[in-house]
Scaffold this active site. Structure first.
Site, PDB file in Angstrom:
ATOM      1  CB  SER A 260      -1.010  -0.065   1.149  1.00 13.48           C
ATOM      2  OG  SER A 260      -2.021   0.977   1.006  1.00 13.48           O
TER       3      SER A 260
ATOM      4  CG  ASP B 171      -2.181   4.155  -1.629  1.00 17.63           C
ATOM      5  OD1 ASP B 171      -3.143   3.999  -2.451  1.00 17.63           O
ATOM      6  OD2 ASP B 171      -2.103   3.371  -0.738  1.00 17.63           O
TER       7      ASP B 171
ATOM      8  CG  ASP C 243      -5.591   0.758  -0.551  1.00 16.09           C
ATOM      9  OD1 ASP C 243      -4.596   1.911  -0.650  1.00 16.09           O
ATOM     10  OD2 ASP C 243      -5.332  -0.032   0.292  1.00 16.09           O
TER      11      ASP C 243
END
Length: 646
Positions: free
Chosen positions: A190, A342, A346
């Site tokens: 992430s 990012d 998400d």
């Protein structure tokens, strides 16, 4: 290996090496078939890098709020790992360790998932090959890990679906639901630093693992100790399907259904700058925004995928510097909005042009509140929600997300549901709402129904999810994806911008109008980073300290309520039990509050600070008062944390 044991034992006796590190080194070297592993460990022992060995081996990876995460490039890169080098200046081989992301751990994870899914299907009386989907972001080794996982699946008798290139995490969630797959994985860390990678696991609802599946997969994962495995005979193996533009198109068309008032875009939307931050967001969001009529510019230097994230210190849109290049372009081109996502798309960060003509960063709480307010209000304006069905509608957020959204829910008479941190808990609510619809009330499969059809069913028989989100820049506006979705958020926020423009306001001005109605709410996130084995121990000790001896007063103000989610039992507003978690929520008598919890994905302990004021005629004075209260609260908490750590 045998000649290393005395050296390891000696390091333990001297206190240079943790006992757990020694045990884990032995376990990995006994279970791996990679010559790089022993060479890397030997090199670190030879030069006495015991701290690096502790950081790599002090624990084994476990499934947290975001699956598995860890370093894939060590603080020290050994000669064996560097090898001949890889693309974009990365080492040839990933970081050796039991607490790191490498083929040993990724292989154990996917084989654990395969074993669990096979047992689950058998328990359900389903006799067929399991099916898995794989996606990945632009990080170092992400494509390698994804292809490796797909290969393992096929060789162990599962059908695998793999995107042809980097794709957003939420697109995998959509794919699992659309194709009725059994499970899926995104290879991503992430918004973590460039040296990290991760294994984000999903089950058949398209959501991240929750109980009992999480414990089941973890048990199988821990039972895999050997890296080598025996492929099934070719006739029993699965098939590999590579997905491309057609799968993208189906996802994009579904995202378009999020628009509540397409008429707002008839005369053209706002001028938008999109900052891809070297990730996956630009693949869907940019063409989609353009299709919807928004003049969309991109930060060219950040358009391409690059696991080094060379233009930013951190690829996290929560951090202001990550949007700096987007803001510079917006100033140059007089754009109204900057949207940044990012690496796995998400999370979405936003900057907007305010009434003074300046670009203003919004917090995740502000972004989410604007969308929660607009979508709730507009659904009532359109007659989708009304007095007769509002009791079946809800907003969902995490406990550490702003109470402004609770005030919005109360005003419109819809329910507010609070969950623990981790979007899988919001997704679990969506599964409950779907399953609450009697099966005889619709034909076919729920996932084939249109948004209008599922909304009608949920409003009549179950709960309709208006919007959900968390303060850490994650949002969701429909249940056909079961994870936070920055592509979806870009569409929803762009509509808010078009609405503000139609009312002759800036987005910042619209936010102030909301504050004038509901009062000013301000939140700040703070954290203390503590890396490696020593840091993990410090984080645990500090968190235990808060739980064992919670404060009775903070910043000179008495504590009015303490909720310890590790020790107490709580229910949410729907009467569902809230799982235990290492989080403390503390309320002060003056209306301020804070929460403290260890991060499930990063080596840090996180503090969440909350302040608010009643609606006031002088909004600027109200803002200043709340800001000063938050600053004073953090100063007190920071001093208290240092005392506890000492």
């Amino acid at each position: 290996m045998s000649d290393l044991l005395p050296l390891l034992d000696g390091a333990v006796e001297r206190g240079d090496l943790l006992v757990s590190s020694c045990d884990n080194i032995s376990a990995l070297l006994a279970g791996t078939n990679s010559p790089v592993a022993e060479a890397a460990v030997r090199e670190l022992i030879t030069v006495g890098e015991w701290g690096e060995l502790n950081d790599r081996f002090f624990k084994t990876l476990v499934f947290g709020t975001g699956g598995l995460r860890g370093r894939t490039i060590g603080s020290i890169v050994t000669v064996a790992e560097a090898g001949d080098g890889g693309p974009l200046e990365r080492p040839e081989h990933p970081c050796v360790g039991t607490a790191t992301m490498n083929f040993y751990n990724v292989g154990r994870a996917i084989r654990g998932m395969i074993a669990y899914v096979k047992k689950y299907l058998a328990s359900e009386g389903i006799d067929r090959k399991p099916s898995f989907a794989f996606a990945h972001d632009t990080r170092h080794f992400s494509r390698d890990f994804a292809e490796f996982c797909a290969k393992v699946c096929v060789e162990l008798g599962c059908d695998a679906y793999l995107y042809e290139g980097a794709r957003a995490t939420p697109q995998l969630s959509f794919l699992i639901r659309e194709l009725r797959l059994d499970a899926g994985v995104v290879l991503t860390a992430s918004h973590n630093p460039a040296h990290d990678n991760g294994f984000k696991a999903y089950f058949n609802e398209g959501a991240q693992l929750v109980e009992p599946h999480a414990s089941g997969v973890l048990e199988e994962f821990e039972g895999v100790t050997q890296e080598a495995y025996e492929p099934l005979p070719e006739a029993e193996q699965g098939t590999l399907t590579v997905l491309g533009a057609e799968a993208d198109r189906r996802y994009m068309d579904k995202l378009k259904t999020l628009l509540l008032r397409p008429d707002l875009l008839e005369n053209g939307g706002a001028k938008v700058v999109f900052a891809n931050i070297h990730g996956t967001g630009g693949h869907i969001s940019v063409p989609l925004l353009r299709e919807l009529g928004f003049e969309t510019l991109t930060v060219e230097a950040q358009d391409g995928g690059d696991g080094r994230f060379p233009t930013v210190a951190s690829p996290n849109p929560e951090n202001a510097p990550a949007l700096a290049m987007g803001i510079d372009l917006a100033e140059k081109e007089n754009a109204e909005i900057v949207i940044g996502t990012d690496p796995d798309c998400d999370r979405m960060g936003v900057a907007v042009r305010n009434d003074r003509g300046e670009m203003q960063l919004l917090t995740g709480n502000q972004i989410g509140s604007l969308m929660a307010w607009y979508r709730t209000k507009t659904m009532f304006d359109l007659g989708i929600l009304n007095d007769s069905n509002r009791g079946h509608a809800c907003l969902v957020k995490t406990f550490v997300t702003t109470e402004l959204q609770t005030a919005i829910a109360e005003k419109y008479g819809v329910n507010m549901v609070d969950t623990l941190t981790g979007f899988k808990f919001i997704a679990d609510k969506l599964m409950k709402y779907e399953q609450g619809i009697p099966a005889d009330k619709y034909e076919g499969n729920y996932r084939d129904l249109s948004e209008a059809e599922t909304r009608k069913l949920r409003l009549e028989y179950s709960r309709f999810f208006i919007f959900g989100g968390e303060e850490s820049y994650g949002y969701l506006g429909a249940d056909f994806v079961r994870d936070k979705d920055a592509n979806m958020a870009a569409v929803m926020f762009a509509e808010v911008a078009a609405y503000a423009k139609s009312e002759g306001m800036s987005i910042a001005g619209l936010l102030d109008e909301i504050y004038k109605e509901f009062g000013f709410y301000l939140e700040q996130g703070k954290s203390m980073v503590m890396e490696g084995a020593e840091g993990a121990a410090q984080i645990k000790a500090l968190n235990d300290s808060y739980s064992n001896t919670p404060p009775s007063a903070v910043d000179g103000v008495a504590v009015s309520r303490v909720r310890d989610f590790a020790k107490e039992e709580f229910e949410d507003s729907e009467g569902d039990a809230i799982p235990n978690a290492g989080m403390l929520l503390v309320e002060l008598e003056d209306g301020r509050s804070f929460a403290v919890r260890p991060s499930g994905t990063e080596p840090k302990i996180k503090f969440y600070l909350f302040g608010k004021d009643e609606p006031a005629e002088d909004l600027e004075a109200s803002k200043q008062k709340v800001r000063e209260g938050i600053e004073s609260l953090w100063a007190a908490l920071e001093a208290d944390a240092k005392t506890r750590m000492a």
